[in-house]
Design an enzyme around this catalytic site. Sequence first.
Site, PDB file in Angstrom:
ATOM      1  N   GLN A 241     -22.736 -30.085  73.743  1.00 25.36           N
ATOM      2  CA  GLN A 241     -22.911 -31.339  73.009  1.00 25.36           C
ATOM      3  C   GLN A 241     -21.907 -32.409  73.442  1.00 25.36           C
ATOM      4  OE1 GLN A 241     -23.162 -30.746  68.757  1.00 25.36           O
ATOM      5  NE2 GLN A 241     -24.812 -29.253  68.954  1.00 25.36           N
ATOM      6  N   HIS A 243     -19.392 -34.023  71.766  1.00 25.72           N
ATOM      7  CA  HIS A 243     -18.942 -35.094  70.865  1.00 25.72           C
ATOM      8  C   HIS A 243     -17.419 -35.092  70.939  1.00 25.72           C
ATOM      9  CE1 HIS A 243     -22.922 -35.762  69.290  1.00 25.72           C
ATOM     10  NE2 HIS A 243     -23.057 -34.472  69.001  1.00 25.72           N
ATOM     11  N   THR A 271     -25.501 -32.619  76.500  1.00 28.87           N
ATOM     12  CA  THR A 271     -26.687 -32.983  75.747  1.00 28.87           C
ATOM     13  C   THR A 271     -26.501 -34.046  74.667  1.00 28.87           C
ATOM     14  OG1 THR A 271     -26.246 -31.123  74.259  1.00 28.87           O
ATOM     15  CG2 THR A 271     -27.775 -30.734  76.086  1.00 28.87           C
ATOM     16  N   GLU A 272     -25.271 -34.266  74.218  1.00 35.83           N
ATOM     17  CA  GLU A 272     -25.078 -35.181  73.084  1.00 35.83           C
ATOM     18  C   GLU A 272     -23.765 -35.940  73.218  1.00 35.83           C
ATOM     19  OE1 GLU A 272     -25.586 -33.323  69.260  1.00 35.83           O
ATOM     20  OE2 GLU A 272     -27.118 -31.926  69.994  1.00 35.83           O
ATOM     21  N   ILE A 273     -23.445 -36.401  74.393  1.00 38.27           N
ATOM     22  CA  ILE A 273     -22.109 -36.936  74.608  1.00 38.27           C
ATOM     23  C   ILE A 273     -21.910 -38.285  73.916  1.00 38.27           C
ATOM     24  CG2 ILE A 273     -22.651 -38.089  76.807  1.00 38.27           C
ATOM     25  CD1 ILE A 273     -19.832 -37.165  77.772  1.00 38.27           C
TER      26      ILE A 273
END
Length: 362
Positions: A241, A243, A271-273
């Site tokens: 991810q 975050h 996938t979710e930076i």
Amino acid sequence: MHSRLYGVGLTITICILAACSGPAVSPPVAASAIPTPSLAKAWQGQLLIGAAVDEKNIKSQGELIANQFSSVVAENAMKPMATEPREGEFHFEAADAIVRFAQSHDMAIRGHTLLWHLHTPDWMWQGRNGQPADRNLVLARLKRHIETEVGHYKGQVYVWDVVNEIIDEKQADCLRNDKWHQVVGPDYVDEAFRYAHAADPAARLFINEYSTTEPAKQRCLIRVVQGLQARGVPINGIGHQMHISVFYPRVEEIDQTLTAFARLGLENQITEIDMSLYKWKDNRLYDTRENLLALQARRYGDIMRMIHNHPDVTAVTWWGVTDASTWLNQDAPADHHDQPLLFDAQGQPKGAFWAVFNAARR
């Protein structure tokens, strides 16, 4: 210097000829009208550059999204709560709109997510006559849900986050002690992957997880993945991810993490930076915004250059499009305005954008 003097002289001459009755030169072009080079094109052939989108921003920011990104993922529209809010009642309207948008702009589509401990409707756990659902009933429902959703997008969604956030390093078997684990047992993970593979054998199948750079979590995730591989479960990759913050993790830690999973023969995707200007659950700014945004740009550039050393990384997806709609501001205090993405609240490219653009190989 000479050209500037020439320009001033030319302006005076024009003013005299026109009796100074109007503007001597055309007004400057508005910043919003200046074309921005495309991240998708800069990274073409190297990486898919993605963004999390929803029905609203593909309408309000569709041109920006189509120009800058080569991949999209539905932020919420493909999660179980959205697609099957009541048992057997499937709703793909919102997700279909995103898929149509992506296809009309020749963009790849990630599927997120088929199983999560959150965004799972309550009916999944309700049995007959007011009793809790048992293992067999829950697995039958999961199978139908995955077969229906993956089947609906067969040949359109190229990769699925089959399971999301299942790792808990504090548990003996490294799996989150949630209802999936309590009702079905640890093999719910195996079954979810097998159901997805049967529904679309060509789709790439991923575990999606956060904090994969933390050593204990990483060891647990490796252990779980190796178990899946040993049992012949069809898993293709890890979604990280990311975050993250301007303060952590170190680029070297991200590099090591990607290497660890590549050694297992797996594909990696970020996938979710997004990159917060704050430390986690800390409302203090530790420097001026200007300095923190400059640090953010440098960090994004360093991460993207590091990724050149990882042919195992096939996509990097930002969790949002502009700072105006980042999830990090949803429950934040009014004075805790975060700016974690590549485009500011007005949709203009930030220093972070240019750092990512310049990190692409030319």
